[in-house]
Design an enzyme around this catalytic site. Sequence first.
Site, PDB file in Angstrom:
ATOM      1  N   TYR A 142     -13.281 -24.177   9.817  1.00 61.35           N
ATOM      2  CA  TYR A 142     -12.613 -25.520   9.285  1.00 61.35           C
ATOM      3  C   TYR A 142     -10.870 -25.156   8.662  1.00 61.35           C
ATOM      4  O   TYR A 142     -10.725 -24.024   8.415  1.00 61.35           O
ATOM      5  CB  TYR A 142     -13.011 -25.668   7.795  1.00 61.35           C
ATOM      6  N   ASP A 237      -6.219 -18.001  10.218  1.00 66.31           N
ATOM      7  CA  ASP A 237      -5.905 -19.094   9.012  1.00 66.31           C
ATOM      8  C   ASP A 237      -6.660 -18.359   7.918  1.00 66.31           C
ATOM      9  O   ASP A 237      -7.871 -17.930   7.773  1.00 66.31           O
ATOM     10  CB  ASP A 237      -6.872 -20.158   9.218  1.00 66.31           C
ATOM     11  N   LYS A 265      -5.455 -21.706  -1.129  1.00 65.20           N
ATOM     12  CA  LYS A 265      -6.285 -21.418  -2.464  1.00 65.20           C
ATOM     13  C   LYS A 265      -5.635 -20.175  -3.377  1.00 65.20           C
ATOM     14  O   LYS A 265      -4.800 -20.649  -4.427  1.00 65.20           O
ATOM     15  CB  LYS A 265      -7.634 -20.880  -1.701  1.00 65.20           C
TER      16      LYS A 265
HETATM   17  C1  PLP Z   1      -9.979 -24.687   2.357  1.00 59.41           C
HETATM   18  C2  PLP Z   1      -9.489 -24.434   3.748  1.00 59.41           C
HETATM   19  C3  PLP Z   1      -8.344 -25.041   4.353  1.00 59.41           C
HETATM   20  C4  PLP Z   1      -7.951 -26.430   3.782  1.00 59.41           C
HETATM   21  O1  PLP Z   1      -6.913 -26.161   2.569  1.00 59.41           O
HETATM   22  P1  PLP Z   1      -7.063 -27.644   1.653  1.00 59.41           P
HETATM   23  O2  PLP Z   1      -6.035 -26.803   0.481  1.00 59.41           O
HETATM   24  O3  PLP Z   1      -8.319 -27.828   1.317  1.00 59.41           O
HETATM   25  O4  PLP Z   1      -6.097 -28.313   2.288  1.00 59.41           O
HETATM   26  C5  PLP Z   1      -8.099 -24.661   5.653  1.00 59.41           C
HETATM   27  N1  PLP Z   1      -8.579 -23.763   6.059  1.00 59.41           N
HETATM   28  C6  PLP Z   1      -9.282 -22.659   5.588  1.00 59.41           C
HETATM   29  C7  PLP Z   1      -9.969 -21.672   6.471  1.00 59.41           C
HETATM   30  C8  PLP Z   1      -9.935 -23.363   4.447  1.00 59.41           C
HETATM   31  O5  PLP Z   1     -11.069 -22.455   3.738  1.00 59.41           O
END
Ligand code: PLP
Length: 425
Positions: A142, A237, A265
Amino acid sequence: MMNSREWMERAVTRIPGGVNSPVRAWNNVGMTPKFIDRADGPYIYDVEGNKYIDYICSWGPMILGHNNSEVREAVIDACGKGLSYGAPTPGEVDIAEFICSHIPHVEMIRMVNSGTEAVMSAIRIARGFTGRSKIVKFAGNYHGHSDALLVDAGSGLMTQGIPGSAGVPEGCTKDTLSAVYNDANSVAALFEANKGEIACVIVEPVGANMGVVPPKDGFLQTLRKLCDENGALLIFDEVITGFRLAFGGAAEYFGVCPDLVTYGKIIGGGMPVGAYGGRKDVMKLVAPLGPVYQAGTLSGNPVAMAAGYAQLTLLKSNPSFYRQLTEKGEKLYGGMEEILKKNSVKATINYIGSLGSVFFTEKKVENYEDAKTSDTAAFADYFRFMLEQGIHLAPSQFEAMFLSVAHTDAEIQQTLDSFSGYFGG
Ligand SMILES: *Cc1c(COP(=O)(O)O)cnc(C)c1O
């Protein structure tokens, strides 16, 4: 005083599904979500006054535990000076220098307001740098909710029964190629079939949005090699793994150097922050220095920067935190594994450091297809039991458990006792 059910009744009339992010609605477990009043350390309290050991930790940001006093004080100090100026501030320089001086593969960094935005921007700059359009992502990874990345995405999309998403025109995803996680051959095949057309490979270096799926030995190294051979950029990511697996994230943990990295995060200490950074020759293309446009009215917000900087400083100045998180993970997830084994439960547990997931399947879980063999009804039953025992888990089979440094042996033991109670040991 209103209870959670009454709050939800009000919420659903004015907010789609009653929530501002889908997984919070608890649809996957068939329950009404608890409305939260406050949180402290490893504990979270609902509006009815019930206390839970929290393993969501705001989906990762609260790695120091909830309501850390030093982060809170930094925020309060920043608030005293005003909330936003729309002009450069010293706090932005401090946090950028701090990250770049401690993470060698981040030579320049740009702050944004979410992980979604960070990934969107990193992809744009990879395309700008290479002059190519196609991108490779992995099924079950994701990367936020931007159009081009809602292809075989994990997280809420796995349980909401939405194949990708309505409202995304074909044109937006036609350049997104989907590969199999932990299968470098599937990436090699895409490079072969799309010679000279792939701008980048983006990967969660530890899959954490289809449940936790660590990379197999050599997987990330092979991605690095394939990108180099084909003139594509490798993007990690690290929105979950950054500052969690190690201060330098999965790149440091596995010793693999990406060209670009995205954060979110933890980097905001609980405030809405994301960032992307990496090689200077690539980052130099970002406006106003270069031709790749990216902007944000509230980006680098002084209150958010104060929270993030305070949290990152605490993490960097206490290197033992990472050892502690690994030990806590070993105690909790290793303990769960033993209980499953002892009771011959048909479930599988994956973990790495402070991240872990119990999958209700007999299969080893190494990719999206494996994860999808899980019995989500069995998970929902387990979730309800644990909640009654005062354990606040992510309300979905396909999300991670997050430990913080504030979780002590006492909370971990209580969790294992409940776990053991459920599986009958
Ligand atoms: C949570 C998440 C996102 C998206 O971040 P948001 O702050 O919710 O837009 C993107 N990549 C990864 C791996 C994530 O866990």
